[in-house]
Design a protein around this motif. Structure first.
Motif, PDB file in Angstrom:
ATOM      1  N   ALA A  11       0.828  -1.203   0.000  1.00 52.16           N
ATOM      2  CA  ALA A  11       0.000   0.000   0.000  1.00 52.16           C
ATOM      3  C   ALA A  11       0.864   1.257   0.000  1.00 52.16           C
ATOM      4  O   ALA A  11       0.551   2.226  -0.668  1.00 52.16           O
ATOM      5  N   THR A  12       1.957   1.244   0.739  1.00 50.67           N
ATOM      6  CA  THR A  12       2.812   2.427   0.773  1.00 50.67           C
ATOM      7  C   THR A  12       3.577   2.584  -0.535  1.00 50.67           C
ATOM      8  O   THR A  12       3.829   3.697  -0.964  1.00 50.67           O
ATOM      9  N   ASP A  13       3.939   1.490  -1.176  1.00 48.29           N
ATOM     10  CA  ASP A  13       4.639   1.581  -2.460  1.00 48.29           C
ATOM     11  C   ASP A  13       3.755   2.226  -3.514  1.00 48.29           C
ATOM     12  O   ASP A  13       4.201   3.067  -4.288  1.00 48.29           O
ATOM     13  N   SER A  14       2.488   1.830  -3.560  1.00 47.62           N
ATOM     14  CA  SER A  14       1.594   2.384  -4.570  1.00 47.62           C
ATOM     15  C   SER A  14       1.249   3.834  -4.268  1.00 47.62           C
ATOM     16  O   SER A  14       0.891   4.580  -5.163  1.00 47.62           O
ATOM     17  N   SER A  15       1.358   4.245  -3.023  1.00 46.24           N
ATOM     18  CA  SER A  15       1.020   5.625  -2.697  1.00 46.24           C
ATOM     19  C   SER A  15       2.103   6.599  -3.162  1.00 46.24           C
ATOM     20  O   SER A  15       1.879   7.801  -3.173  1.00 46.24           O
ATOM     21  N   ARG A  16       3.261   6.105  -3.536  1.00 43.26           N
ATOM     22  CA  ARG A  16       4.332   6.978  -4.025  1.00 43.26           C
ATOM     23  C   ARG A  16       4.145   7.352  -5.488  1.00 43.26           C
ATOM     24  O   ARG A  16       4.842   8.208  -5.993  1.00 43.26           O
ATOM     25  N   ARG A  17       3.226   6.700  -6.154  1.00 41.99           N
ATOM     26  CA  ARG A  17       2.984   7.036  -7.555  1.00 41.99           C
ATOM     27  C   ARG A  17       2.278   8.383  -7.632  1.00 41.99           C
ATOM     28  O   ARG A  17       1.458   8.706  -6.783  1.00 41.99           O
ATOM     29  N   PRO A  18       2.589   9.146  -8.676  1.00 42.56           N
ATOM     30  CA  PRO A  18       1.927  10.448  -8.791  1.00 42.56           C
ATOM     31  C   PRO A  18       0.436  10.289  -9.083  1.00 42.56           C
ATOM     32  O   PRO A  18       0.007   9.300  -9.677  1.00 42.56           O
ATOM     33  N   VAL A  19      -0.322  11.273  -8.677  1.00 44.53           N
ATOM     34  CA  VAL A  19      -1.759  11.266  -8.923  1.00 44.53           C
ATOM     35  C   VAL A  19      -1.993  11.263 -10.427  1.00 44.53           C
ATOM     36  O   VAL A  19      -1.335  11.985 -11.169  1.00 44.53           O
ATOM     37  N   GLY A  20      -2.891  10.439 -10.887  1.00 40.42           N
ATOM     38  CA  GLY A  20      -3.234  10.404 -12.305  1.00 40.42           C
ATOM     39  C   GLY A  20      -2.338   9.534 -13.162  1.00 40.42           C
ATOM     40  O   GLY A  20      -2.410   9.597 -14.389  1.00 40.42           O
ATOM     41  N   TRP A  21      -1.512   8.704 -12.575  1.00 39.05           N
ATOM     42  CA  TRP A  21      -0.576   7.911 -13.371  1.00 39.05           C
ATOM     43  C   TRP A  21      -1.309   6.923 -14.270  1.00 39.05           C
ATOM     44  O   TRP A  21      -0.862   6.664 -15.387  1.00 39.05           O
ATOM     45  N   GLN A  22      -2.443   6.390 -13.828  1.00 34.23           N
ATOM     46  CA  GLN A  22      -3.181   5.459 -14.676  1.00 34.23           C
ATOM     47  C   GLN A  22      -3.797   6.180 -15.867  1.00 34.23           C
ATOM     48  O   GLN A  22      -3.818   5.637 -16.967  1.00 34.23           O
ATOM     49  N   VAL A  23      -4.256   7.385 -15.656  1.00 29.29           N
ATOM     50  CA  VAL A  23      -4.816   8.171 -16.752  1.00 29.29           C
ATOM     51  C   VAL A  23      -3.735   8.438 -17.790  1.00 29.29           C
ATOM     52  O   VAL A  23      -3.964   8.304 -18.988  1.00 29.29           O
ATOM     53  N   GLN A  24      -2.544   8.800 -17.340  1.00 26.69           N
ATOM     54  CA  GLN A  24      -1.461   9.086 -18.279  1.00 26.69           C
ATOM     55  C   GLN A  24      -1.062   7.839 -19.057  1.00 26.69           C
ATOM     56  O   GLN A  24      -0.736   7.917 -20.235  1.00 26.69           O
ATOM     57  N   LEU A  25      -1.089   6.682 -18.413  1.00 27.12           N
ATOM     58  CA  LEU A  25      -0.806   5.437 -19.138  1.00 27.12           C
ATOM     59  C   LEU A  25      -1.820   5.216 -20.245  1.00 27.12           C
ATOM     60  O   LEU A  25      -1.470   4.810 -21.362  1.00 27.12           O
ATOM     61  N   ARG A  26      -3.075   5.478 -19.958  1.00 24.77           N
ATOM     62  CA  ARG A  26      -4.126   5.314 -20.970  1.00 24.77           C
ATOM     63  C   ARG A  26      -3.947   6.313 -22.102  1.00 24.77           C
ATOM     64  O   ARG A  26      -4.108   5.967 -23.275  1.00 24.77           O
ATOM     65  N   VAL A  27      -3.606   7.539 -21.772  1.00 26.00           N
ATOM     66  CA  VAL A  27      -3.376   8.562 -22.802  1.00 26.00           C
ATOM     67  C   VAL A  27      -2.200   8.146 -23.682  1.00 26.00           C
ATOM     68  O   VAL A  27      -2.280   8.199 -24.920  1.00 26.00           O
ATOM     69  N   ASP A  28      -1.109   7.707 -23.070  1.00 25.72           N
ATOM     70  CA  ASP A  28       0.062   7.270 -23.838  1.00 25.72           C
ATOM     71  C   ASP A  28      -0.293   6.118 -24.773  1.00 25.72           C
ATOM     72  O   ASP A  28       0.120   6.099 -25.939  1.00 25.72           O
ATOM     73  N   TYR A  29      -1.049   5.158 -24.266  1.00 28.89           N
ATOM     74  CA  TYR A  29      -1.445   4.009 -25.078  1.00 28.89           C
ATOM     75  C   TYR A  29      -2.279   4.451 -26.285  1.00 28.89           C
ATOM     76  O   TYR A  29      -2.004   4.057 -27.423  1.00 28.89           O
ATOM     77  N   VAL A  30      -3.266   5.285 -26.045  1.00 30.26           N
ATOM     78  CA  VAL A  30      -4.149   5.738 -27.124  1.00 30.26           C
ATOM     79  C   VAL A  30      -3.371   6.562 -28.147  1.00 30.26           C
ATOM     80  O   VAL A  30      -3.523   6.367 -29.354  1.00 30.26           O
ATOM     81  N   VAL A  31      -2.518   7.457 -27.690  1.00 31.03           N
ATOM     82  CA  VAL A  31      -1.745   8.293 -28.618  1.00 31.03           C
ATOM     83  C   VAL A  31      -0.839   7.412 -29.479  1.00 31.03           C
ATOM     84  O   VAL A  31      -0.728   7.631 -30.694  1.00 31.03           O
ATOM     85  N   ASN A  32      -0.225   6.406 -28.901  1.00 33.61           N
ATOM     86  CA  ASN A  32       0.616   5.508 -29.690  1.00 33.61           C
ATOM     87  C   ASN A  32      -0.190   4.726 -30.721  1.00 33.61           C
ATOM     88  O   ASN A  32       0.254   4.534 -31.854  1.00 33.61           O
ATOM     89  N   GLN A  33      -1.388   4.290 -30.348  1.00 32.97           N
ATOM     90  CA  GLN A  33      -2.246   3.570 -31.292  1.00 32.97           C
ATOM     91  C   GLN A  33      -2.674   4.487 -32.442  1.00 32.97           C
ATOM     92  O   GLN A  33      -2.610   4.101 -33.610  1.00 32.97           O
ATOM     93  N   VAL A  34      -3.101   5.692 -32.111  1.00 35.59           N
ATOM     94  CA  VAL A  34      -3.540   6.636 -33.140  1.00 35.59           C
ATOM     95  C   VAL A  34      -2.361   7.051 -34.021  1.00 35.59           C
ATOM     96  O   VAL A  34      -2.516   7.238 -35.227  1.00 35.59           O
ATOM     97  N   MET A  35      -1.180   7.143 -33.427  1.00 41.62           N
ATOM     98  CA  MET A  35       0.001   7.495 -34.216  1.00 41.62           C
ATOM     99  C   MET A  35       0.282   6.448 -35.295  1.00 41.62           C
ATOM    100  O   MET A  35       0.725   6.758 -36.385  1.00 41.62           O
ATOM    101  N   GLN A  36       0.007   5.216 -35.004  1.00 42.31           N
ATOM    102  CA  GLN A  36       0.233   4.144 -35.980  1.00 42.31           C
ATOM    103  C   GLN A  36      -0.835   4.120 -37.067  1.00 42.31           C
ATOM    104  O   GLN A  36      -0.556   3.726 -38.191  1.00 42.31           O
ATOM    105  N   THR A  37      -2.045   4.535 -36.735  1.00 40.73           N
ATOM    106  CA  THR A  37      -3.139   4.398 -37.694  1.00 40.73           C
ATOM    107  C   THR A  37      -3.521   5.691 -38.405  1.00 40.73           C
ATOM    108  O   THR A  37      -4.125   5.635 -39.481  1.00 40.73           O
ATOM    109  N   HIS A  38      -3.207   6.850 -37.857  1.00 44.60           N
ATOM    110  CA  HIS A  38      -3.695   8.112 -38.412  1.00 44.60           C
ATOM    111  C   HIS A  38      -2.603   9.120 -38.767  1.00 44.60           C
ATOM    112  O   HIS A  38      -2.913  10.275 -39.040  1.00 44.60           O
ATOM    113  N   ARG A  39      -1.357   8.712 -38.760  1.00 47.58           N
ATOM    114  CA  ARG A  39      -0.307   9.683 -39.054  1.00 47.58           C
ATOM    115  C   ARG A  39      -0.447  10.217 -40.471  1.00 47.58           C
ATOM    116  O   ARG A  39      -0.799   9.498 -41.393  1.00 47.58           O
TER     117      ARG A  39
END
Length: 83
Positions: A11-39
């Motif tokens: 629990a303490t290890d996960s609390s060191r992650r910055p707020v919103g890290w899961q959202v940023q992972l999703r944004v990174d994933y989507v941007v990489n997918q769109v970069m491959q299909t819509h460039r």
């Protein structure tokens, strides 16, 4: 024999992650997918693709951030067919 991490240390290890890290992972994933299909497509098409995909993952897109990604992806050359 190695000891397993206690629940409290996990629990303490996960609390060191910055707020919103899961959202940023999703944004990174989507941007990489769109970069491959819509460039190389228009910025409006790229923006819409990013926004649509982010909403699938439950992310409300930041318009300024999406505009920056769209500008960059639209300026990339298209990937030749077959690659």
């Amino acid at each position: 024999m190695n000891l397993l991490a206690s629940i409290s240390s996990l629990a303490t290890d996960s609390s060191r992650r910055p707020v919103g890290w899961q959202v940023q992972l999703r944004v990174d994933y989507v941007v990489n997918q769109v970069m491959q299909t819509h460039r190389g497509e228009s910025e409006d098409v790229v923006k819409q693709a990013i926004q649509d995909q982010l909403r699938v993952y439950g992310v409300v897109p930041n318009k300024r951030q999406i505009a920056q990604y769209a500008t960059t992806i639209a300026s990339l050359p298209r990937i030749p067919p077959g690659n």
